[in-house]
Each structure stands twice: as C-alpha cells, then as structure tokens.
Design an enzyme around this catalytic site. Structure first.
Site, PDB file in Angstrom:
ATOM      1  N   ASN A  65      -4.541   6.532   9.977  1.00 43.36           N
ATOM      2  CA  ASN A  65      -5.398   6.627  11.161  1.00 43.36           C
ATOM      3  C   ASN A  65      -4.686   7.437  12.236  1.00 43.36           C
ATOM      4  O   ASN A  65      -5.290   8.187  12.987  1.00 43.36           O
ATOM      5  CB  ASN A  65      -5.763   5.232  11.667  1.00 43.36           C
ATOM      6  N   GLY A  66      -3.354   7.294  12.287  1.00 39.28           N
ATOM      7  CA  GLY A  66      -2.503   8.227  13.025  1.00 39.28           C
ATOM      8  C   GLY A  66      -1.815   9.098  11.992  1.00 39.28           C
ATOM      9  O   GLY A  66      -1.661   8.680  10.846  1.00 39.28           O
ATOM     10  N   GLU A 117      -1.932   9.120   0.645  1.00 38.96           N
ATOM     11  CA  GLU A 117      -1.792   8.515  -0.682  1.00 38.96           C
ATOM     12  C   GLU A 117      -3.095   8.490  -1.473  1.00 38.96           C
ATOM     13  O   GLU A 117      -3.069   8.380  -2.701  1.00 38.96           O
ATOM     14  CB  GLU A 117      -1.265   7.074  -0.543  1.00 38.96           C
ATOM     15  N   CYS A 156     -11.741   8.501   7.051  1.00 35.30           N
ATOM     16  CA  CYS A 156     -11.601   9.699   6.216  1.00 35.30           C
ATOM     17  C   CYS A 156     -12.409   9.592   4.921  1.00 35.30           C
ATOM     18  O   CYS A 156     -12.819  10.602   4.346  1.00 35.30           O
ATOM     19  CB  CYS A 156     -10.122   9.936   5.892  1.00 35.30           C
ATOM     20  N   ARG A 196       8.892  -4.144  14.026  1.00 35.36           N
ATOM     21  CA  ARG A 196       8.597  -2.711  14.165  1.00 35.36           C
ATOM     22  C   ARG A 196       8.377  -2.408  15.641  1.00 35.36           C
ATOM     23  O   ARG A 196       7.562  -3.042  16.310  1.00 35.36           O
ATOM     24  CB  ARG A 196       7.332  -2.355  13.387  1.00 35.36           C
ATOM     25  N   ASP A 228      10.401   3.293  15.441  1.00 41.66           N
ATOM     26  CA  ASP A 228       9.660   4.399  14.824  1.00 41.66           C
ATOM     27  C   ASP A 228      10.176   5.764  15.274  1.00 41.66           C
ATOM     28  O   ASP A 228       9.870   6.777  14.660  1.00 41.66           O
ATOM     29  CB  ASP A 228       8.182   4.287  15.225  1.00 41.66           C
ATOM     30  N   GLY A 235      -2.104   6.038   4.371  1.00 42.81           N
ATOM     31  CA  GLY A 235      -3.397   5.702   3.754  1.00 42.81           C
ATOM     32  C   GLY A 235      -4.193   6.904   3.282  1.00 42.81           C
ATOM     33  O   GLY A 235      -4.758   6.909   2.182  1.00 42.81           O
ATOM     34  N   ILE A 236      -4.246   7.965   4.101  1.00 42.20           N
ATOM     35  CA  ILE A 236      -4.969   9.182   3.714  1.00 42.20           C
ATOM     36  C   ILE A 236      -4.114  10.011   2.754  1.00 42.20           C
ATOM     37  O   ILE A 236      -4.587  10.486   1.724  1.00 42.20           O
ATOM     38  CB  ILE A 236      -5.362  10.002   4.964  1.00 42.20           C
ATOM     39  N   HIS A 262       2.853  12.086   6.879  1.00 42.89           N
ATOM     40  CA  HIS A 262       2.364  10.709   6.956  1.00 42.89           C
ATOM     41  C   HIS A 262       0.960  10.774   7.542  1.00 42.89           C
ATOM     42  O   HIS A 262       0.791  11.063   8.729  1.00 42.89           O
ATOM     43  CB  HIS A 262       3.275   9.842   7.838  1.00 42.89           C
TER      44      HIS A 262
END
Length: 400
Positions: A213-214, A336, A286, A91, A150, A333-334, A210
């Site tokens: 954290n970012g 979902e 969060c 990545r 990315d 993460g947030i 998306h």
C-alpha cells in the site's frame, strides 16, 4: 520448544499487528491484527495453532485494550508462550538521524522516537503508546524491549543522495533530508538475495522494490543502501495506494492559491486520496487495477502511471551501480503477487537487458519466490519479505 520467543509489535495509528516468533528458526506461534481503533467496530483477529479466531474489543477500544486482550485472554490460554518470551521487538517507522541500527529501549531511545514525531506524525506517537503499554503488560521484560527502525538501513546513504537542493540551513538546523522507509524489508531481501546469488552480502548490487500500500525502491551497492525513493516522509517517490509520490511541489501552491484548498485539505489529498485511489477514482487496491486492466479505462490509467514511475526509478538507480547490477528484487504485497505490475515494468527496461519469462512470473506469486526472467536475461527475483523475523532476530540478539 525454543526459548528464543519474541513478541513483535507494529503499532499503527488505528491498528496493532502482533506476532510471537522464534528468532532461531523463524517459526510463528501466534499472529494477529487488532484494527478499527477508536471506532464502534474495534476488533481483534488472530491465528494460533493453525486456528483462526476473532473477537470484538468494545466500542472505542485502542492499543491498551488490544494488548490487555492479547495478554489476559489469548496468552492466558497458553501460559507457556508467555513464560518463554525473551524480548519484545517494536517496529518504529522513523528514527531520524539518531539511529543507524536497532536499539534496546531506554529513556534516550524514547526521546529519539519523540524527536522524530514531526517526520512520522501518524506512526511515531502510536509506537510510543505501544511501547508504554508493552512495559505495563510485561513488567518482567522491561529491559528487553527493542526498537527496530524502518529508517536505519538507509543511514548509509551518501550526502549527495540524502540532501535536498534547499537552503543548507534547513538540514543543518532542522534535519530536513531524505530518510527513506521500509528499511527492514529492504535489508531482509538484500540478505536473502545474497544467499540466492551465492555471494557475500557486501558484494551484491541490487535494486530492491518494496511494493505494498506504501512503496519504495532502494539502490543497494555492495550490500549497503546508497539511495531510496521515499524522502523526509513516506510521501515521496512511487505511486502508492493512496499517496501521490513525486509531484511538482508548485502544485501545492496552485491548489492553495487558485483552488482555495487549505493546507490540511491538501495534506489529506496527497496522503489519503491520491495514488491508485486518485487515478482510478474507485479504489486503492492493486488487485482491482490488475483485474480490470484490459476492460476499464480507470484501471489501465492507474496501472500505466504506476509502472511508468516504477520503471523510471529502477532505470535511474541503475546509474548508481558502478556498472554492475546483480538483480532487481520485488517484494511486499504487490511486489510478491502482482505479476502484471512486474511484467509491465520490466518490459520497459529492455535497455538494461531484462527479458521476463511469463510462466515463471505467474508462478512466483502467493508466497513463492524465485527468478521471473528468462535464462540469459538480467536477473529479476521475487523474494517474499519477512520484516517480523528481522525484528525478532534483532530483539533477540540485542537482549541476549
């Protein structure tokens, strides 16, 4: 066992995420995280055959020690995994304008990653270390290393989206423009949304969010990115864990001239001390903000600013849809897991015809996907992202 196994590496400045994935069926044979590089507590956690393990890497350890441990200790226990590796996928956070798609790594690609270091000063140098260590650790796969950028998915943006209203020479001579990030995730959920909508991907109009954290939002028209919220760097756009997102640029001059802050202090503040952390003055997490929304002023303040900003971007990007928006997608993460974020955000977008279904919304968490809006409402979907799978598939395809 399949022989399409790919080692996926995601090197950060102080961590290394790794996985061995079957590019054909998506099965994960190994996954793990080496973290706390350059610190006394440098360690490695991994999961293999359903069992979880952890090991200390030794004080001050970094990418080299971590990859050595993966090769000589973890994979030594399962030599058949090593033997079946067909490629290594890396990545890469920033590929500048040079890369519109994933690429097999050669000297030219390495130079391109180096050239983009100014735009991703924390990430790209770490990626270069990861590539060098992978070449050392897996000499047989020297010509089977693939860079997955990315920024690549966002290279279809038109000029009116990627240009800043700055002197044009800054773009012409120094490549100062919007690049975006999280492209691999936005690409993946776009493909998955097309399947869910039963449409060819080149016919879907989406706004993909998306949120981790970012965080970034992307406008997808006819399956291609036409705008995205992150900019030259991943600092622009949404409220994030520790990043400010959009601010009046003149705040920087005010902090410098009136409050005596140095450029380094301001940079650190905007990237590491702002966002949810700055607004709560407690945490960048969060989950704290959700759990304490009703009871603590700091959590309510942070959540309200976060959702206000997110709703503004979704509203703005609806103007780029040529009058047809198939769905809004939440991932990361947030995206979902944070049902409250989705509900508070969509409640602001009644003008676009969103009506959230509370039960569906609370059910679509912890890896579960699906619609979170009422029947007859404009559609919002939760789709768990899988960037590692995209990286594995690209690496496998380009080295076949």
């Amino acid at each position: 066992m399949s022989s399409k196994l790919v080692l996926v590496l995601n090197c950060g400045s102080s961590s290394l995420k790794f996985a061995i994935i079957d590019a054909v069926n998506g099965e994960e044979h190994l996954s793990g995280l080496a973290e706390c590089f350059h610190l006394p507590e440098a360690r490695l956690k991994w999961k293999m055959d359903g069992a979880k393990h952890e090991a200390a890497l030794g004080a001050g350890a970094a990418h080299s020690e971590a990859l050595n441990y993966i090769v000589n200790t973890i994979l030594a226990q399962k030599p058949e995994l090593s033997a079946q590796l067909t490629a290594i996928g890396h990545r890469i956070v920033h590929g500048g304008e040079k890369f519109t798609a994933s690429a097999v790594i050669n000297d030219e690609v390495l130079q391109g990653i180096k050239d983009s270091v100014p735009f991703a000063p924390l990430h790209n140098p770490a990626h270069l270390i990861g590539i060098a260590e992978a070449l050392k650790s897996f000499p047989k796969l020297a010509d089977k290393n693939v860079a997955v950028f990315d920024t690549a998915f966002h290279q279809t943006m038109p000029e009116e989206s990627y240009l800043y209203a700055l002197p044009y020479s800054l773009y012409r001579d120094h490549s100062v423009r919007r690049y975006g990030a999280h492209g691999t995730s936005h690409f993946y959920v776009t493909q998955e949304a097309a399947k869910a909508l039963n449409k060819p991907v080149e016919e879907v109009n989406l706004i993909t969010c998306h949120l981790g954290n970012g965080g970034s939002v992307t406008a997808v028209r006819n399956g291609k990115c036409v705008d995205t919220s992150m900019g030259l760097t991943p600092l622009e756009g949404l409220v994030m864990g520790t990043r400010s997102g959009d601010i009046d640029p003149a705040i920087i001059f005010h902090l410098h001239d009136s409050l005596g802050m140095s450029v380094d202090q301001i940079n650190k503040m905007l990237t590491k001390e702002s966002g949810l952390l700055g607004l709560t003055e407690v945490t960048s997490d969060c989950r704290y903000v959700e759990d304490n929304y009703e009871s603590k002023a700091d959590a309510k303040r942070a959540m309200d600013v976060f959702c206000h900003r997110l709703a503004k971007y979704i509203g703005a990007y609806s103007a780029l849809m040529d009058g047809r928006l198939d769905a809004v997608i939440f991932t990361g993460g947030i995206g979902e897991n944070a049902g409250m974020v989705r509900e508070l955000t969509l409640n602001k977008l009644g003008l676009l015809g969103f009506e959230i279904d509370h039960e569906r919304n609370m059910a679509a968490r912890f890896g579960k996907s699906g619609a979170i809006t009422k029947d007859g409402s404009r559609l919002a979907l939760v789709i768990p992202t899988n960037e590692e799978l995209v990286i594995a598939q690209d690496a496998s395809r380009l080295t076949a």
